[in-house]
Design an enzyme around this catalytic site. Structure first.
Site, short mmCIF file in Angstrom:
data_model
loop_
_atom_site.label_atom_id
_atom_site.label_comp_id
_atom_site.label_asym_id
_atom_site.label_seq_id
_atom_site.Cartn_x
_atom_site.Cartn_y
_atom_site.Cartn_z
NE ARG A 143 0.78 10.94 16.82
CZ ARG A 143 1.59 12.00 16.72
NH1 ARG A 143 1.86 12.52 15.53
NH2 ARG A 143 2.13 12.52 17.79
NE ARG B 124 5.82 22.22 12.98
CZ ARG B 124 5.97 22.98 14.06
NH1 ARG B 124 5.90 24.29 13.95
NH2 ARG B 124 6.19 22.44 15.25
N GLY C 121 2.62 19.08 28.59
CA GLY C 121 3.97 19.12 29.15
C GLY C 121 4.85 20.22 28.62
CB CYS D 283 0.25 17.18 22.65
SG CYS D 283 1.59 17.29 21.43
#
Length: 590
Positions: free
Chosen positions: A136, A250, A508, A513
């Site tokens: 990424r 996080r 998914g 996301c």
């Protein structure tokens, strides 16, 4: 044409944020109403709770021993070995020379490739593509060059059918198929073209999102590119690594709003800069705490704070340090920043932020918000005039964000031949070519890539289609998303006629996301049972998400719908909720 390039600051490794100044041209001065009064009181928090839970050791921030009981597995991985050392101390060179099978024999090195490499933007696809990684990139504001695009194409091309790229919902590139031995060379190549993958995964700040039309939009409030670039430079310390904010509880999202359209989705970011003037000065009101997770989703809320445009970094740094110091590190589903805000109360959280600002002062929010509340969000797909006379931009639809190496080379060629060598990525997984002379538009529209693959005028239901990676590549995804989203949408288009855009998002798994909660209709992957009781791939269907000035999150409409049953359900929703009309049957039984 005047140059649209922006000269960015190049500070040293960020030792003292109060020295950083960014100068952007503000809108014309406006009369400003008195600042809004603060709302909500500080929670009754024990003073011991406000003791920082981390401390600096040898340049890295680590969790103190007394706070290590009951921590989640990723926190244990960070304590066992500092992930940033793989980059800052070049540990990736040694790791890349070890066969994956050998790496798997040791828990320490196995955690390196499955967890710690995410600090370098590398995600091991163990479940479906053992030994291969997704990488990424950081791409502030979604701006990329033709040279960068060609380089990424050259990387994925060598991996054959395993190699491809995706435009993500955070306005950046992800490339797929990477193998570990190639990583050191890829990282060097990224640096040569001005890219980095550093600190783009796990407990780090994600790609700073801005207006995809920044600098070319006739209606823009402010050019977001200088701000998003400065944020990205701060987060990664100019691509050298910034360990002071790499051990967050996080992940953390940030955006800068540049237009009335709110293309950046401020309500789902941990920090959103909202343009506002105060006493004739340009700056930003702050929203905080927006996020998605499997257990909870929350809209961002006002911090009751305003910062001058030149001072976005000190407050960002202070908010991150507050989250780093005080955020909980137990149940992984309760470690996003909004949980800390809930615990401290918005005023308690704000006071902790103020403590960490160099001057220990933070102005209250301005009532002079520059974003117009009643604004019809514009569609950027197709041809649109720029603020620069004689030039236009063209928005291209990239079906569910998936591109191949040849596509990327062609996009780069088009950007060079017709524009200024630049491409803009959007959070809806599309691409904009800016700075096109109007005299060249006709020739551009005749290009095969626009005719056959990436249309400026896609079918109306395809325009708002978004899909995450799905289980083709992602080990966390429960269902396949991209191909299924296209197939179901194509079938629905055959059955109904509709005149208004409908945004349909696919994700998914519950990590979302694909951001299904902001869609008109969203599909979240799950396992369910068909009418015969057989386990099958399915989706929880969401309805009613909104973006723009009336943004709010959608809610579950129906749970556990088998994927084979989704077409008739979507057809009915479009007819009953979105004024679609059923098409006439072409003969035979329906």
């Amino acid at each position: 044409m005047a140059s649209l390039s922006v000269k960015f600051l190049a500070p040293n490794p960020w030792p003292n944020s109060k020295n950083f100044r960014l100068h952007a041209t503000p809108p014309a001065s406006q009369t400003v109403a008195p600042p809004a009064s603060s709302s909500g009181g500080a929670a009754d928090v024990d003073a011991l709770r406000l003791e920082p839970r981390v401390e600096e050791r040898e340049g890295y921030w680590v969790l103190k021993e007394k706070y290590r009981q009951g921590i989640n597995p990723p926190e244990k991985v960070k304590i066992e070995k500092e992930p940033m050392k793989l980059f800052v101390e070049n540990g990736i060179e040694e790791l890349a020379n070890i066969p994956v099978e050998e790496i798997d024999k040791s828990k320490l090195t196995k955690d390196d490739i499955d967890v710690r490499l995410k600090w370098l933007g590398l995600f091991h696809r163990r479940k479906h593509h053992y030994g291969r990684f997704m990488m990424r990139l950081k791409l502030p504001n979604g701006v990329t060059t033709s040279a960068q695009t060609r380089y990424l194409a050259s990387v994925i091309r060598k991996y054959g059918k395993e190699g491809c790229a995706d435009v993500t919902t955070r306005q950046n590139w992800q490339i797929r198929g990477v193998v570990l031995p190639d990583v050191p060379e890829i990282l060097k190549g990224l640096e040569e073209v001005g890219l980095t993958s550093l600190q783009s995964g796990m407990d780090n700040v994600r790609n700073p999102v801005g207006n995809p039309l920044a600098g070319i939009d006739p209606e823009e409030i402010v050019d977001t590119r200088p701000y998003t670039n400065l944020l990205s430079q701060f987060v990664t310390a100019n691509s050298r690594g910034n360990p002071s904010i790499s051990n967050l509880p996080r992940k953390w999202n940030v955006c800068v709003i540049g237009s009335h359209d709110l293309y950046e989705h401020p309500h789902i970011n941990d920090l959103a800069y909202m343009p506002a003037t105060k006493n004739g000065r340009f700056g930003f009101n702050l929203l905080v705490g927006g996020f998605f997770s499997p257990k909870r989703c929350a809209d961002a809320i006002p911090l009751d704070a305003w910062v001058p445009g030149d001072d976005i970094i000190p407050v960002c740094k202070a908010i991150l340090e507050t989250f780093r110091d005080l955020g909980t590190r137990g149940n992984r589903q309760k470690t996003r920043m909004m949980w800390l805000i809930d615990e401290l109360g918005i005023e308690g959280f704000r006071s902790e932020v103020v403590k960490r600002i160099p001057q220990q002062e933070l102005e209250r929010a301005s009532s002079e918000d520059l974003v117009q509340k009643q604004w019809e969000r514009r569609d950027y797909l197709g041809i649109h005039p720029q603020k620069q006379e004689g030039y236009s931009f063209v928005g291209l639809h990239i079906p569910v964000g998936r591109v191949q190496a040849d596509d990327m080379d062609e996009l780069a060629r088009l950007a060079d031949e017709y524009g200024s060598g630049e491409l803009r990525l959007t959070v809806e997984q599309n691409i904009i070519i800016p700075n096109i002379e109007n005299a060249k538009l006709e020739a551009l529209l005749k290009e095969p890539l626009l005719k056959n693959r990436f249309s400026p005028e896609p079918p109306i239901l395809m325009r708002g289609l978004v899909a995450c990676t799905g289980n083709q590549f992602c080990g966390q995804a429960i269902i396949e998303t991209k191909a299924r989203a296209l197939k179901i949408t194509e079938e629905v288009q055959r059955q109904v006629s509709i005149t208004r855009p409908v945004r349909m998002h696919w994700t998914g798994c519950p990590n979302s996301c694909g951001q299904v909660q902001v869609a008109d209709i969203g599909f979240m992957g799950c396992m369910t049972r068909d009418k015969n009781g057989k386990p099958v791939e399915g989706a929880d269907v969401f309805l009613g998400g909104r973006i723009g000035s009336d943004s709010h999150l959608g809610e579950v409409y129906k749970k556990g719908v088998p994927c084979d049953d989704l077409v008739p359900l979507v057809v009915d929703l479009l007819i009953n909720q979105f004024d679609a009309v059923r098409r006439e049957s072409e003969g035979g039984e329906e």
